[in-house]
Design a protein around this motif. Structure first.
Motif, mmCIF file in Angstrom:
data_model
loop_
_atom_site.group_PDB
_atom_site.id
_atom_site.type_symbol
_atom_site.label_atom_id
_atom_site.label_comp_id
_atom_site.label_asym_id
_atom_site.label_seq_id
_atom_site.Cartn_x
_atom_site.Cartn_y
_atom_site.Cartn_z
ATOM 1 N N LYS A 223 0.845 -1.198 0.000
ATOM 2 C CA LYS A 223 0.000 0.000 0.000
ATOM 3 C C LYS A 223 0.882 1.251 0.000
ATOM 4 O O LYS A 223 1.823 1.346 0.790
ATOM 5 C CB LYS A 223 -0.926 -0.025 1.217
ATOM 6 C CG LYS A 223 -1.902 -1.192 1.171
ATOM 7 C CD LYS A 223 -2.700 -1.329 2.442
ATOM 8 C CE LYS A 223 -3.623 -2.532 2.361
ATOM 9 N NZ LYS A 223 -4.365 -2.751 3.624
ATOM 10 N N LYS B 104 -6.145 -1.850 8.804
ATOM 11 C CA LYS B 104 -7.317 -1.162 9.332
ATOM 12 C C LYS B 104 -7.880 -0.169 8.317
ATOM 13 O O LYS B 104 -7.182 0.317 7.442
ATOM 14 C CB LYS B 104 -6.949 -0.419 10.623
ATOM 15 C CG LYS B 104 -6.571 -1.334 11.777
ATOM 16 C CD LYS B 104 -6.308 -0.525 13.039
ATOM 17 C CE LYS B 104 -6.005 -1.428 14.238
ATOM 18 N NZ LYS B 104 -5.737 -0.638 15.462
ATOM 19 N N ASP B 105 -9.150 0.147 8.474
ATOM 20 C CA ASP B 105 -9.782 1.166 7.654
ATOM 21 C C ASP B 105 -9.230 2.539 8.067
ATOM 22 O O ASP B 105 -9.035 2.804 9.259
ATOM 23 C CB ASP B 105 -11.300 1.140 7.849
ATOM 24 C CG ASP B 105 -12.001 2.148 6.961
ATOM 25 O OD1 ASP B 105 -12.170 1.870 5.759
ATOM 26 O OD2 ASP B 105 -12.380 3.218 7.469
ATOM 27 N N VAL B 106 -8.987 3.395 7.078
ATOM 28 C CA VAL B 106 -8.325 4.672 7.379
ATOM 29 C C VAL B 106 -9.282 5.856 7.324
ATOM 30 O O VAL B 106 -8.860 6.999 7.493
ATOM 31 C CB VAL B 106 -7.142 4.919 6.415
ATOM 32 C CG1 VAL B 106 -6.084 3.844 6.562
ATOM 33 C CG2 VAL B 106 -7.617 5.020 4.965
ATOM 34 N N LYS B 107 -10.569 5.594 7.111
ATOM 35 C CA LYS B 107 -11.508 6.701 6.941
ATOM 36 C C LYS B 107 -11.595 7.601 8.180
ATOM 37 O O LYS B 107 -11.869 8.796 8.070
ATOM 38 C CB LYS B 107 -12.895 6.150 6.598
ATOM 39 C CG LYS B 107 -12.982 5.536 5.197
ATOM 40 C CD LYS B 107 -12.844 6.606 4.127
ATOM 41 C CE LYS B 107 -12.940 6.007 2.726
ATOM 42 N NZ LYS B 107 -14.273 5.474 2.438
ATOM 43 N N SER B 108 -11.380 7.027 9.360
ATOM 44 C CA SER B 108 -11.452 7.860 10.567
ATOM 45 C C SER B 108 -10.274 8.822 10.650
ATOM 46 O O SER B 108 -10.368 9.884 11.272
ATOM 47 C CB SER B 108 -11.484 6.973 11.816
ATOM 48 O OG SER B 108 -10.293 6.200 11.915
ATOM 49 N N SER C 173 -11.899 13.050 0.699
ATOM 50 C CA SER C 173 -11.486 12.279 -0.466
ATOM 51 C C SER C 173 -11.070 13.230 -1.578
ATOM 52 O O SER C 173 -11.590 14.347 -1.682
ATOM 53 C CB SER C 173 -12.610 11.357 -0.951
ATOM 54 O OG SER C 173 -13.676 12.113 -1.492
ATOM 55 N N PRO D 138 -8.994 8.231 0.000
ATOM 56 C CA PRO D 138 -9.141 8.733 1.371
ATOM 57 C C PRO D 138 -8.036 9.753 1.683
ATOM 58 O O PRO D 138 -6.859 9.479 1.454
ATOM 59 C CB PRO D 138 -8.996 7.474 2.237
ATOM 60 C CG PRO D 138 -9.348 6.353 1.314
ATOM 61 C CD PRO D 138 -8.871 6.768 -0.052
#
Length: 365
Positions: A128, A302-306, A311, A321
């Motif tokens: 990533k 982990k999800d990184v949206k927090s 965007s 994101p």
């Protein structure tokens, strides 16, 4: 067995033994290289673009990212390289990280347009890529930077403020950043948004390529073309170029407002001394902390949206994101409440013997 045959047999056996040992060593070495290629599962790559035009990358970005990663993940290791102004060198560094088996790369691209195939190759290998400071091309996993068009607007408005009442009749020279850097176009767009219609004219605009020597050449060409009184202010996309521009202008006997960006220590000293009108301070801790948090989250799946609730779109990817931060203008009157208040510099760092009188006049103690 005669002597000749015996010597031949001994020689053959010795050669066989040597080949056997060499093969064994090769296998051991291969195992070692394979282990190296597998990499540290907690390693994070960090690739920064240059260290000549701006001192921020070595002085702030790298150490702050490394420290924050360590605080979030004690066993994590940051594998760092600087491209030193070379896209080809950065590509080699990127490839090396892939070979070492890292799973996350923080990439501040020297030439963002060239990175699409790199990022695609990384994604195909399950690596990533976090675009840092500049939006890399390709399927990046996340992006953090400043709102670069707003940064350009701040630069333009600060130049208008420095020009004061004469702004409406002022001709301006603009020395932009490197066209290979997508941020440069955003800075330029924002600066024009602030300046256009509020000054007489931009009489000369060229890329300084984030290179002090090139910026010096460009401003010298502007002086030659328009004369000492042909323009009343200079927009410089960063402090490294601003330093060279100011030197050239002084040599030509020209004293007009020149602004920059990055809040480097020498720029702050020029601001306090009255040589540079302003710089732009992009607080390093918020962006470096965000980069480290994103990198560790990506490493852990982990999800990184927090962390990156916004965007952005690039020419090659949609809905990336992102977290975009705000910047501040630093003038002589706001040094104490910006870079000093945030602990970036101590007053003693700024107010060396050469600047003691100017600091006293500015109320810096």
């Amino acid at each position: 067995m005669n002597a000749v045959l015996r010597r031949a047999l001994v020689s053959t056996m010795g050669l066989a033994l040597t080949l056997s040992m060499t093969a064994a060593c090769g296998k051991a070495g291969g195992a070692k290289n394979e282990a190296s290629a597998a990499g540290n599962p907690d390693a994070i790559g960090l690739l920064l673009p240059e260290n000549a035009s701006s001192v921020r990358y070595e002085s702030f970005d790298r150490p702050f990212i490394e420290a924050k990663v360590k605080s979030l993940c004690a066993q994590c290791k940051v594998l760092y390289n600087n491209a030193e102004g070379s896209a080809a060198k950065q590509k080699q560094q990127f490839d090396t990280l892939l070979t070492q088996g890292v799973k996350v790369i923080i990439l501040d691209p020297y030439d963002a347009d060239s990175t699409q195939s790199w990022v695609e190759e990384a994604a195909a290998k399950g690596v990533k890529v976090l675009a840092y400071d500049r939006l890399a091309s390709g399927p990046v996993a996340a992006y953090t930077s400043f709102d670069n068009e707003k940064v350009g607007e701040l630069q333009g408005r600060a130049l208008l403020d420095a020009l004061g009442p004469q702004a409406a009749e002022a001709n301006i020279v603009m020395i932009d950043g490197d066209e290979a850097d997508p941020n440069s176009a955003q800075f330029k767009s924002g600066a024009h948004k602030a300046l256009d219609g509020k000054i007489k004219k931009v009489v000369y605009e060229q890329s300084g390529q984030w290179n002090a020597a090139v910026a010096a050449q460009k401003i010298s060409a502007a002086v030659t073309e328009f004369g000492k009184n042909g323009f009343q202010g200079v927009y410089s996309a960063n402090d490294g170029m601003a330093a060279a521009i100011i030197t050239q202008l002084k040599g030509a006997g020209i004293n007009i407002p020149v602004g920059g960006q990055d809040a480097s220590l020498d720029a702050i000293q020029r601001v306090v001394n009255g040589d540079q009108a302003y710089t732009i301070y992009k607080a390093y801790r918020p962006i470096t902390d965000t980069a480290a948090e994103l990198a560790v989250a990506l490493l852990r799946g982990k999800d990184v949206k927090s962390i990156a609730p916004d965007s952005v779109d690039s020419a090659t990817a949609k809905n990336i994101p992102s977290k975009l931060l705000d910047a501040k203008v630093v003038t002589r009157d706001t040094i104490a409440t910006t870079v000093v208040a945030d602990g970036i510099y101590k007053v003693s760092d700024i107010c060396t013997a050469d600047y003691a009188a100017a600091c006293a006049a500015a109320g810096l103690k």
